[in-house]
Motif scaffolding. Structure first.
Motif, PDB file in Angstrom:
ATOM      1  N   PRO A   1      -3.492  -0.098  -4.234  1.00  0.00           N
ATOM      2  CA  PRO A   1      -4.099  -1.262  -3.586  1.00  0.00           C
ATOM      3  C   PRO A   1      -3.053  -2.310  -3.218  1.00  0.00           C
ATOM      4  CG  PRO A   1      -4.498  -1.342  -5.933  1.00  0.00           C
ATOM      5  CD  PRO A   1      -3.860  -0.015  -5.652  1.00  0.00           C
TER       6      PRO A   1
ATOM      7  N   GLY B   1     -10.710  -5.270  -5.724  1.00  0.00           N
ATOM      8  CA  GLY B   1      -9.440  -4.780  -5.203  1.00  0.00           C
ATOM      9  C   GLY B   1      -9.453  -3.274  -5.023  1.00  0.00           C
ATOM     10  N   GLY B   2      -8.693  -2.817  -4.077  1.00  0.00           N
ATOM     11  CA  GLY B   2      -8.569  -1.392  -3.835  1.00  0.00           C
ATOM     12  C   GLY B   2      -9.731  -0.820  -3.063  1.00  0.00           C
ATOM     13  N   SER B   3      -9.532   0.409  -2.560  1.00  0.00           N
ATOM     14  CA  SER B   3     -10.574   1.067  -1.778  1.00  0.00           C
ATOM     15  C   SER B   3     -10.794   2.519  -2.184  1.00  0.00           C
ATOM     16  CB  SER B   3     -10.220   1.015  -0.287  1.00  0.00           C
ATOM     17  OG  SER B   3      -8.967   1.638  -0.056  1.00  0.00           O
TER      18      SER B   3
ATOM     19  N   ASN C   1       1.429  -2.008  -6.832  1.00  0.00           N
ATOM     20  CA  ASN C   1       0.005  -2.068  -7.117  1.00  0.00           C
ATOM     21  C   ASN C   1      -0.446  -3.504  -7.357  1.00  0.00           C
ATOM     22  OD1 ASN C   1      -2.552  -1.961  -8.622  1.00  0.00           O
ATOM     23  ND2 ASN C   1      -2.203   0.254  -8.655  1.00  0.00           N
TER      24      ASN C   1
ATOM     25  N   ALA D   1       0.828  -1.202   0.000  1.00  0.00           N
ATOM     26  CA  ALA D   1       0.000   0.000   0.000  1.00  0.00           C
ATOM     27  C   ALA D   1       0.868   1.259   0.000  1.00  0.00           C
ATOM     28  CB  ALA D   1      -0.916  -0.010   1.208  1.00  0.00           C
TER      29      ALA D   1
END
Length: 418
Positions: A286, A278-280, A217, A206
């Protein structure tokens, strides 16, 4: 001494009203999977068989507390071969009742039978039940046994349904199997692709999106993995000549019914990336991503070979993966007796020969073929399968029933016809 041709006509007589009556009763008892509870519909199916099929012996076989299967058997005038009809009692979930324009618990409108399971596959079960009635009424004209197995968990791959019955009930195995699952009366299916479901996970580091040089990533890593898996679409296929020829010959009939491109799909590995997560946030690198993929294997590609390639192409930094489900492609020789007898019966009933082809989707046919039992799928065209307003054409259901009955009869009287 029986006039075989006369009995054939009696066995294959039109039983439209009975097929609709049986199907409506079955559709009226919900059996969605999930949750996979078939106790009520199995009990109803057993009652219907006892009420309609002269001399039938019916057994209930729970695979689990809630997944209940049915096995029904009738015998001819003497020992002989055993023909098995097979179907599944579970259906897709109903969804929102308000999204249906007809009664999802069964309704007849304009020559169509509507309701959840009408096409997949309570209509097909009703067709096989009516075929058993026809055969039971002419039992003095044929030798052997006819068995109907109704499984409770086909939609969840069948471990407690058809597989359980094959493992635990000796007369669930036969010399040949006919399944009335969704398809088309104009296409007789002798095999189906295998499938390999996998899940891929990617790990990264991250960081803030403005400082990408400080992170790794995970989605980028996942993208590379997915690109490599997608390249398996071009894998060479060593398909047996008789299977490839059948697909080619079936194309002019099968593709107008099932969609342009079906022959190509049947002949190669297909890759469907079904889910990705995936990811936020757009401004965060991510650290984790995941995808689930459905790979379908044509005859001529084994899961072992595909798994070996996956181990090679997915040997990447931060990538791990696992198998979710795996079944081999399977088929019955298109020249096998059950295929040719069923094609002949369909020609007699419809007036023209059906195409003989593979099936793109999976079914419980795989369990019988894995057990070495020749198996065909011959059922009605599915309309809105799994969606609101699912239906089957009543005329097609009647045709399916007649073809099932005539195919079984011809298989059980072969000595009289050769």
């Amino acid at each position: 001494m029986h006039d075989v041709d006369q009995v054939r006509r009696a066995v294959s007589s039109d039983r439209t009203g009975q097929v609709v009556e049986l199907a409506m009763r079955l559709i009226g008892v919900p059996s969605p999977n999930p949750d996979g509870d078939t106790r009520a519909v199995a009990a109803l199916a057993a009652d219907l068989l006892r009420a309609h099929v002269p001399g039938v012996a019916v057994e209930l076989h729970p695979g689990t507390a809630e997944i209940v299967n049915v096995v029904a058997r009738i015998k001819g005038h003497a020992p002989g071969r055993r023909i098995v009809f097979n179907g599944h009692l579970d259906t897709y979930p109903l969804g929102e009742r308000m999204s249906w324009s007809v009664n999802p618990d069964g309704e007849v409108v304009g020559g169509r039978l509507y309701g959840r399971g009408a096409a997949d596959m309570k209509g097909g079960i009703a067709a096989s039940m009516a075929a058993m009635v026809a055969l039971a009424e002419q039992r003095e004209a044929w030798a052997g046994e006819v068995v109907l197995t109704l499984a409770g968990d086909e939609e969840s791959m069948g471990p407690y349904g058809t597989k359980y019955l094959l493992d635990q009930v000796s007369h669930a195995r036969g010399d040949a199997v006919i399944i009335g699952d969704a398809g088309s009366p104009m296409v007789l299916r002798f095999g189906e692709k295998g499938f390999l479901w996998i899940e891929i996970e990617a790990e990264g580091s991250a960081a803030h999106g403005a400082h990408v040089h400080l992170g790794i990533n995970a989605i980028d890593r996942l993208r590379e993995a997915l690109d490599r898996v997608s390249e398996l679409r071009s894998l060479a296929v060593a398909m047996p000549v008789n299977v490839a020829d059948a697909i080619r010959r079936a194309r002019p009939v099968s593709e107008p019914l099932c969609g342009a491109g079906e022959a190509d799909v049947l002949s190669r590995v297909t890759v469907n990336i079904g889910t990705v997560s995936g990811g936020s946030s757009p401004n965060l690198v991510p650290s984790h991503a995941r995808a689930a993929i459905d790979l379908r294997l044509p005859v001529g590609v084994t899961s072992e070979a595909l798994l070996a390639l996956l181990r090679e192409v997915l040997d990447l930094p931060g990538i791990t993966w696992r198998v979710l489900r795996c079944f081999e492609p399977n088929h019955t020789d298109p020249g096998d007796e059950i295929v040719t007898r069923c094609a002949t019966a369909a020609t007699d009933i419809i007036g023209r020969a059906p195409a003989i082809n593979m099936r793109v989707g999976g079914s419980d046919a795989r369990w019988f073929r894995m057990a070495g039992i020749p198996t065909v799928v011959y059922g009605p065209t599915p309309h809105n399968m799994g969606a609101p307003d699912e239906y089957a054409d009543i005329a097609e259901l009647a045709t399916v029933s007649r073809v099932h009955a005539l195919t079984a009869f011809d298989m059980l009287t072969r000595e009289n016809r050769e």
